[in-house]
Motif scaffolding. Sequence first.
Motif, PDB file in Angstrom:
ATOM      1  N   GLY A  34      20.419  72.164  98.903  1.00  0.00           N
ATOM      2  CA  GLY A  34      20.919  71.534  97.901  1.00  0.00           C
ATOM      3  C   GLY A  34      19.761  71.338  97.054  1.00  0.00           C
ATOM      4  O   GLY A  34      18.563  70.847  97.028  1.00  0.00           O
ATOM      5  N   LEU A  35      19.312  71.987  95.991  1.00  0.00           N
ATOM      6  CA  LEU A  35      19.021  72.288  94.961  1.00  0.00           C
ATOM      7  C   LEU A  35      19.430  71.539  93.253  1.00  0.00           C
ATOM      8  O   LEU A  35      20.338  71.489  93.092  1.00  0.00           O
ATOM      9  CB  LEU A  35      18.215  74.069  94.728  1.00  0.00           C
ATOM     10  N   ALA A  36      18.062  71.575  92.915  1.00  0.00           N
ATOM     11  CA  ALA A  36      17.675  70.968  91.891  1.00  0.00           C
ATOM     12  C   ALA A  36      16.735  71.445  90.339  1.00  0.00           C
ATOM     13  O   ALA A  36      16.103  71.670  90.796  1.00  0.00           O
ATOM     14  CB  ALA A  36      18.024  69.191  90.633  1.00  0.00           C
ATOM     15  N   MET A  37      17.260  72.017  89.255  1.00  0.00           N
ATOM     16  CA  MET A  37      15.870  72.810  88.805  1.00  0.00           C
ATOM     17  C   MET A  37      15.563  71.528  87.395  1.00  0.00           C
ATOM     18  O   MET A  37      17.180  71.440  86.606  1.00  0.00           O
ATOM     19  CB  MET A  37      16.681  73.690  87.936  1.00  0.00           C
ATOM     20  N   SER A  38      15.134  71.602  87.404  1.00  0.00           N
ATOM     21  CA  SER A  38      14.492  70.771  85.958  1.00  0.00           C
ATOM     22  C   SER A  38      12.920  71.590  85.055  1.00  0.00           C
ATOM     23  O   SER A  38      12.487  71.718  85.953  1.00  0.00           O
ATOM     24  CB  SER A  38      14.602  69.413  86.054  1.00  0.00           C
ATOM     25  N   ARG A  39      13.034  70.254  83.830  1.00  0.00           N
ATOM     26  CA  ARG A  39      12.329  70.989  83.023  1.00  0.00           C
ATOM     27  C   ARG A  39      11.451  69.840  82.534  1.00  0.00           C
ATOM     28  O   ARG A  39      12.251  69.417  81.808  1.00  0.00           O
ATOM     29  CB  ARG A  39      11.912  71.639  81.920  1.00  0.00           C
ATOM     30  N   ASN A  40      10.452  69.455  82.934  1.00  0.00           N
ATOM     31  CA  ASN A  40       9.831  68.045  81.792  1.00  0.00           C
ATOM     32  C   ASN A  40       9.128  68.228  81.290  1.00  0.00           C
ATOM     33  O   ASN A  40       8.981  69.386  80.513  1.00  0.00           O
ATOM     34  CB  ASN A  40       8.213  67.947  83.180  1.00  0.00           C
ATOM     35  N   PRO A  41       8.762  67.291  80.582  1.00  0.00           N
ATOM     36  CA  PRO A  41       8.434  67.087  79.183  1.00  0.00           C
ATOM     37  C   PRO A  41       7.535  68.183  78.668  1.00  0.00           C
ATOM     38  O   PRO A  41       6.422  68.759  77.744  1.00  0.00           O
ATOM     39  CB  PRO A  41       8.143  66.117  78.383  1.00  0.00           C
ATOM     40  N   GLY A  42       5.904  68.182  79.695  1.00  0.00           N
ATOM     41  CA  GLY A  42       5.214  69.183  79.293  1.00  0.00           C
ATOM     42  C   GLY A  42       5.547  70.412  79.169  1.00  0.00           C
ATOM     43  O   GLY A  42       4.710  71.874  79.637  1.00  0.00           O
ATOM     44  N   GLY A  43       7.120  71.125  79.462  1.00  0.00           N
ATOM     45  CA  GLY A  43       7.094  72.112  79.288  1.00  0.00           C
ATOM     46  C   GLY A  43       7.300  73.071  80.750  1.00  0.00           C
ATOM     47  O   GLY A  43       7.408  73.898  81.429  1.00  0.00           O
ATOM     48  N   ASN A  44       6.644  72.796  81.924  1.00  0.00           N
ATOM     49  CA  ASN A  44       6.691  72.917  83.251  1.00  0.00           C
ATOM     50  C   ASN A  44       8.393  73.419  84.122  1.00  0.00           C
ATOM     51  O   ASN A  44       9.088  71.855  83.711  1.00  0.00           O
ATOM     52  CB  ASN A  44       6.060  72.276  84.268  1.00  0.00           C
ATOM     53  N   VAL A  45       8.640  74.359  84.521  1.00  0.00           N
ATOM     54  CA  VAL A  45      10.214  74.513  85.565  1.00  0.00           C
ATOM     55  C   VAL A  45       9.376  73.832  86.379  1.00  0.00           C
ATOM     56  O   VAL A  45       9.499  75.017  87.300  1.00  0.00           O
ATOM     57  CB  VAL A  45      10.513  75.546  85.345  1.00  0.00           C
ATOM     58  N   TYR A  46      10.025  73.314  87.625  1.00  0.00           N
ATOM     59  CA  TYR A  46      10.704  72.392  88.569  1.00  0.00           C
ATOM     60  C   TYR A  46      11.964  72.773  89.286  1.00  0.00           C
ATOM     61  O   TYR A  46      13.031  72.482  88.999  1.00  0.00           O
ATOM     62  CB  TYR A  46       9.867  70.951  89.233  1.00  0.00           C
ATOM     63  N   ILE A  47      11.934  73.149  90.445  1.00  0.00           N
ATOM     64  CA  ILE A  47      13.066  73.769  91.654  1.00  0.00           C
ATOM     65  C   ILE A  47      12.424  72.047  92.514  1.00  0.00           C
ATOM     66  O   ILE A  47      11.416  72.290  92.988  1.00  0.00           O
ATOM     67  CB  ILE A  47      13.346  74.755  92.327  1.00  0.00           C
ATOM     68  N   THR A  48      13.595  71.036  92.766  1.00  0.00           N
ATOM     69  CA  THR A  48      13.645  70.298  94.052  1.00  0.00           C
ATOM     70  C   THR A  48      14.404  70.632  94.834  1.00  0.00           C
ATOM     71  O   THR A  48      15.619  70.577  93.970  1.00  0.00           O
ATOM     72  CB  THR A  48      13.672  68.529  93.074  1.00  0.00           C
ATOM     73  N   GLY A  49      14.623  70.248  95.928  1.00  0.00           N
ATOM     74  CA  GLY A  49      15.697  70.060  96.784  1.00  0.00           C
ATOM     75  C   GLY A  49      15.734  69.287  98.413  1.00  0.00           C
ATOM     76  O   GLY A  49      14.770  68.204  98.370  1.00  0.00           O
ATOM     77  N   GLU A  50      16.294  69.371  98.789  1.00  0.00           N
ATOM     78  CA  GLU A  50      16.180  68.921 100.364  1.00  0.00           C
ATOM     79  C   GLU A  50      14.630  69.591 101.516  1.00  0.00           C
ATOM     80  O   GLU A  50      14.413  70.126 101.082  1.00  0.00           O
ATOM     81  CB  GLU A  50      17.493  69.318 101.430  1.00  0.00           C
ATOM     82  N   GLN A  51      14.384  68.526 102.469  1.00  0.00           N
ATOM     83  CA  GLN A  51      13.016  68.883 102.948  1.00  0.00           C
ATOM     84  C   GLN A  51      11.993  68.365 102.681  1.00  0.00           C
ATOM     85  O   GLN A  51      11.111  68.860 103.026  1.00  0.00           O
ATOM     86  CB  GLN A  51      13.979  70.085 103.504  1.00  0.00           C
ATOM     87  N   GLY A  52      12.197  67.922 101.789  1.00  0.00           N
ATOM     88  CA  GLY A  52      10.644  67.901 100.454  1.00  0.00           C
ATOM     89  C   GLY A  52      10.192  69.123  99.905  1.00  0.00           C
ATOM     90  O   GLY A  52       9.193  68.956  99.759  1.00  0.00           O
ATOM     91  N   LEU A  53      11.609  70.011  98.947  1.00  0.00           N
ATOM     92  CA  LEU A  53      11.203  71.132  98.285  1.00  0.00           C
ATOM     93  C   LEU A  53      11.038  70.412  97.371  1.00  0.00           C
ATOM     94  O   LEU A  53      11.262  69.994  97.052  1.00  0.00           O
ATOM     95  CB  LEU A  53      12.142  72.213  98.317  1.00  0.00           C
TER      96      LEU A  53
END
Length: 181
Positions: A34-53
């Motif tokens: 499972g993956l989720a993509m987000s952009r924080n207020p600083g403008g950086n793009v992150y992907i988070t997911g299972e297994q501590g990703l």
Amino acid sequence: LLLDQKDGIRLLKVDPSSSNLLAQAQTRAKGDIGLAMSRNPGGNVYITGEQGLVLKLDPAAGRFRALETPYRGTYFGVTGGNNAVVVFGLRGNAYRSVDGGQNWQKVHTAVEEGLTGAAVDGKDRLFLVSQSGRLLVSDDGGQSFAPRKLDSVTPASAVLPVGDRAVAIAGARGVRTQLLQ
């Protein structure tokens, strides 16, 4: 467009006339995750997911770089203020970094259910919601979160500030507005 192709992730420009590859990353996961993509207020793009990703986009290199965190469970997303990044997920787990993801500190959330949604308002307050419908607020850049009293509690998956004094909370039972007390 975010694609999980079992061997890695491809982030494509969303433009009908283009299929330019903006970035990619190897997850080294066995099978789909499972993956989720987000952009924080600083403008950086992150992907988070299972297994501590946790992956952070390096625009210059055109790829995502893995960030090591102390938690090996599932992250559902990322948020943060001007000076910090907070990743959050299952069992109330949240971790905060003030150096772009090099070092992480556990954040006490006082909940044991999954944290499923986050937002930041114009005053740099951070909001988290949980699967059981709890609302947590941080006034200190994500160093700590305190529960807020709600008019009604229903499962939540997203939160959005509405001005300075309210939030909209969304879940399977619809969207409701909650005044902040």
